[in-house]
Scaffold this motif. Structure first.
Motif, PDB file in Angstrom:
ATOM      1  N   ASN A 106      42.373 -24.251  18.385  1.00 14.24           N
ATOM      2  CA  ASN A 106      43.053 -22.970  18.273  1.00 14.24           C
ATOM      3  C   ASN A 106      42.240 -22.046  17.381  1.00 14.24           C
ATOM      4  OD1 ASN A 106      44.972 -21.014  18.455  1.00 14.24           O
ATOM      5  ND2 ASN A 106      46.411 -21.990  17.041  1.00 14.24           N
ATOM      6  N   CYS A 107      41.658 -21.007  17.955  1.00 15.77           N
ATOM      7  CA  CYS A 107      40.853 -20.056  17.203  1.00 15.77           C
ATOM      8  C   CYS A 107      41.655 -18.783  16.977  1.00 15.77           C
ATOM      9  CB  CYS A 107      39.552 -19.730  17.937  1.00 15.77           C
ATOM     10  SG  CYS A 107      38.450 -21.134  18.129  1.00 15.77           S
ATOM     11  N   ILE A 108      41.780 -18.418  15.715  1.00 13.73           N
ATOM     12  CA  ILE A 108      42.532 -17.217  15.357  1.00 13.73           C
ATOM     13  C   ILE A 108      41.742 -16.456  14.311  1.00 13.73           C
ATOM     14  CG2 ILE A 108      44.691 -16.307  14.441  1.00 13.73           C
ATOM     15  CD1 ILE A 108      46.030 -18.942  15.201  1.00 13.73           C
ATOM     16  N   GLY A 109      41.462 -15.201  14.590  1.00 13.66           N
ATOM     17  CA  GLY A 109      40.812 -14.350  13.605  1.00 13.66           C
ATOM     18  C   GLY A 109      39.504 -14.897  13.070  1.00 13.66           C
ATOM     19  N   GLY A 110      38.738 -15.545  13.919  1.00 18.76           N
ATOM     20  CA  GLY A 110      37.446 -16.042  13.492  1.00 18.76           C
ATOM     21  C   GLY A 110      37.450 -17.468  12.973  1.00 18.76           C
ATOM     22  N   ASP A 111      38.610 -18.029  12.738  1.00 18.93           N
ATOM     23  CA  ASP A 111      38.722 -19.421  12.311  1.00 18.93           C
ATOM     24  C   ASP A 111      39.182 -20.287  13.475  1.00 18.93           C
ATOM     25  OD1 ASP A 111      39.958 -18.397   9.118  1.00 18.93           O
ATOM     26  OD2 ASP A 111      37.985 -19.218   9.599  1.00 18.93           O
ATOM     27  N   CYS A 112      38.617 -21.481  13.555  1.00 17.07           N
ATOM     28  CA  CYS A 112      39.013 -22.408  14.615  1.00 17.07           C
ATOM     29  C   CYS A 112      39.615 -23.638  13.970  1.00 17.07           C
ATOM     30  CB  CYS A 112      37.812 -22.764  15.489  1.00 17.07           C
ATOM     31  SG  CYS A 112      37.189 -21.361  16.441  1.00 17.07           S
ATOM     32  N   TYR A 113      40.841 -23.951  14.369  1.00 11.74           N
ATOM     33  CA  TYR A 113      41.624 -24.982  13.720  1.00 11.74           C
ATOM     34  C   TYR A 113      41.706 -26.243  14.574  1.00 11.74           C
ATOM     35  CZ  TYR A 113      43.136 -21.269  10.588  1.00 11.74           C
ATOM     36  OH  TYR A 113      43.161 -20.248   9.681  1.00 11.74           O
ATOM     37  N   ALA A 114      41.521 -27.362  13.874  1.00 11.99           N
ATOM     38  CA  ALA A 114      41.764 -28.649  14.516  1.00 11.99           C
ATOM     39  C   ALA A 114      43.247 -28.995  14.435  1.00 11.99           C
ATOM     40  CB  ALA A 114      40.924 -29.736  13.855  1.00 11.99           C
ATOM     41  N   HIS A 115      43.924 -28.419  13.443  1.00 12.89           N
ATOM     42  CA  HIS A 115      45.379 -28.618  13.291  1.00 12.89           C
ATOM     43  C   HIS A 115      45.927 -27.337  12.681  1.00 12.89           C
ATOM     44  CE1 HIS A 115      49.245 -30.277  12.123  1.00 12.89           C
ATOM     45  NE2 HIS A 115      48.982 -31.345  12.843  1.00 12.89           N
ATOM     46  N   SER A 116      46.532 -26.520  13.494  1.00 11.49           N
ATOM     47  CA  SER A 116      46.969 -25.199  13.042  1.00 11.49           C
ATOM     48  C   SER A 116      48.049 -25.270  11.966  1.00 11.49           C
ATOM     49  CB  SER A 116      47.459 -24.367  14.230  1.00 11.49           C
ATOM     50  OG  SER A 116      46.432 -24.148  15.146  1.00 11.49           O
ATOM     51  N   PRO A 117      49.116 -26.070  12.148  1.00  7.48           N
ATOM     52  CA  PRO A 117      50.171 -26.094  11.110  1.00  7.48           C
ATOM     53  C   PRO A 117      49.643 -26.480   9.730  1.00  7.48           C
ATOM     54  CG  PRO A 117      50.962 -27.110  13.113  1.00  7.48           C
ATOM     55  CD  PRO A 117      49.481 -26.911  13.296  1.00  7.48           C
ATOM     56  N   LYS A 119      46.531 -26.062   8.854  1.00  9.11           N
ATOM     57  CA  LYS A 119      45.381 -25.176   8.603  1.00  9.11           C
ATOM     58  C   LYS A 119      44.101 -25.982   8.352  1.00  9.11           C
ATOM     59  CE  LYS A 119      47.818 -21.065   6.986  1.00  9.11           C
ATOM     60  NZ  LYS A 119      48.895 -21.275   7.912  1.00  9.11           N
ATOM     61  N   VAL A 120      43.903 -27.009   9.151  1.00  6.26           N
ATOM     62  CA  VAL A 120      42.679 -27.801   9.055  1.00  6.26           C
ATOM     63  C   VAL A 120      41.656 -27.198  10.000  1.00  6.26           C
ATOM     64  CG1 VAL A 120      41.621 -30.061   9.382  1.00  6.26           C
ATOM     65  CG2 VAL A 120      43.963 -29.892   8.491  1.00  6.26           C
ATOM     66  N   ARG A 121      40.594 -26.675   9.448  1.00  7.01           N
ATOM     67  CA  ARG A 121      39.546 -26.053  10.252  1.00  7.01           C
ATOM     68  C   ARG A 121      38.484 -27.086  10.620  1.00  7.01           C
ATOM     69  NH1 ARG A 121      40.839 -22.557   6.174  1.00  7.01           N
ATOM     70  NH2 ARG A 121      41.288 -20.384   6.710  1.00  7.01           N
ATOM     71  N   TYR A 122      37.821 -26.846  11.740  1.00  6.50           N
ATOM     72  CA  TYR A 122      36.618 -27.621  12.044  1.00  6.50           C
ATOM     73  C   TYR A 122      35.620 -27.335  10.924  1.00  6.50           C
ATOM     74  CZ  TYR A 122      38.408 -28.867  16.590  1.00  6.50           C
ATOM     75  OH  TYR A 122      39.168 -29.410  17.602  1.00  6.50           O
ATOM     76  N   ASN A 123      35.047 -28.390  10.360  1.00  3.81           N
ATOM     77  CA  ASN A 123      34.233 -28.202   9.170  1.00  3.81           C
ATOM     78  C   ASN A 123      32.755 -28.496   9.372  1.00  3.81           C
ATOM     79  OD1 ASN A 123      34.529 -30.988   9.355  1.00  3.81           O
ATOM     80  ND2 ASN A 123      35.868 -31.144   7.568  1.00  3.81           N
ATOM     81  N   ARG A 124      32.338 -28.708  10.579  1.00  3.75           N
ATOM     82  CA  ARG A 124      30.922 -28.854  10.891  1.00  3.75           C
ATOM     83  C   ARG A 124      30.652 -28.056  12.170  1.00  3.75           C
ATOM     84  NH1 ARG A 124      31.531 -30.577   6.603  1.00  3.75           N
ATOM     85  NH2 ARG A 124      30.826 -32.573   5.712  1.00  3.75           N
ATOM     86  N   TRP A 125      29.579 -27.285  12.137  1.00  2.00           N
ATOM     87  CA  TRP A 125      29.214 -26.457  13.298  1.00  2.00           C
ATOM     88  C   TRP A 125      27.728 -26.579  13.602  1.00  2.00           C
ATOM     89  CZ3 TRP A 125      32.628 -23.722  16.313  1.00  2.00           C
ATOM     90  CH2 TRP A 125      33.933 -23.611  15.828  1.00  2.00           C
ATOM     91  N   GLY A 126      27.419 -26.575  14.888  1.00  2.00           N
ATOM     92  CA  GLY A 126      26.029 -26.527  15.296  1.00  2.00           C
ATOM     93  C   GLY A 126      25.518 -25.095  15.251  1.00  2.00           C
ATOM     94  N   GLN A 127      24.247 -24.946  15.545  1.00  2.00           N
ATOM     95  CA  GLN A 127      23.616 -23.630  15.461  1.00  2.00           C
ATOM     96  C   GLN A 127      23.893 -22.772  16.681  1.00  2.00           C
ATOM     97  OE1 GLN A 127      22.099 -26.416  16.232  1.00  2.00           O
ATOM     98  NE2 GLN A 127      20.678 -26.026  17.915  1.00  2.00           N
ATOM     99  N   GLY A 128      24.393 -23.387  17.747  1.00  2.00           N
ATOM    100  CA  GLY A 128      24.705 -22.634  18.962  1.00  2.00           C
ATOM    101  C   GLY A 128      23.595 -22.739  19.985  1.00  2.00           C
ATOM    102  N   THR A 129      23.987 -22.736  21.248  1.00  2.00           N
ATOM    103  CA  THR A 129      23.023 -22.744  22.341  1.00  2.00           C
ATOM    104  C   THR A 129      23.516 -21.771  23.409  1.00  2.00           C
ATOM    105  OG1 THR A 129      21.801 -24.167  23.900  1.00  2.00           O
ATOM    106  CG2 THR A 129      24.109 -24.722  23.510  1.00  2.00           C
TER     107      THR A 129
END
Length: 135
Positions: A106-117, A119-129
């Motif tokens: 669930n992505c809201i306002g630039g944040d992507c949540y693994a568990h919205s209630p 408020k646990v955000r995904y905490n590792r991101w790749g550089q993008g492809t």
């Protein structure tokens, strides 16, 4: 830190296929793919939990397939029947940590949540492809 190393992506014509890979150097609770097109918010594409359960965005269901090799902590996204609207920067994401629940995307306002209630955000991101689909 659990770095994420992405590979794959590129340019194809409508109806073509691509496969993305993302290797995590360490344990992850869940992993997934998100995408962001110019001028649009980041959105979830597909996620997979460590127990193998998956979830897909409605726009890609039936065309994309996510899978994971737990032994290698590598997640794959097979993208078939690609459309121009699939063009975007694709990001691999992971959650290190977690709880007794399944991940969401669930992505809201630039944040992507693994568990919205919680408020646990995904905490590792790749550089993008980049994925570009031409008509």
């Amino acid at each position: 830190q659990v770095p994420l190393v992405e590979s794959g992506g590129g340019s194809v014509q409508t109806g073509g296929s691509l496969r993305l890979s993302c290797a995590a150097a360490g344990y992850t609770f869940c992993m997934g793919w998100f995408r962001q097109a110019p001028g649009k918010e980041r959105e979830g594409v597909a996620i997979i939990n460590r127990n193998g359960t998956t979830d897909y965005a409605a726009a890609v269901k039936g065309r994309f397939a996510i899978s994971k090799d737990n032994a290698k902590d590598t997640v794959y996204l097979q993208m078939d029947n690609l459309r121009p609207e699939d063009s975007a920067m694709y990001y691999c994401a992971a959650l290190v940590g977690g709880g007794n629940w399944l991940c969401e995307m669930n992505c809201i306002g630039g944040d992507c949540y693994a568990h919205s209630p919680l408020k646990v955000r995904y905490n590792r991101w790749g550089q993008g492809t980049q994925v570009t689909v031409s008509s």
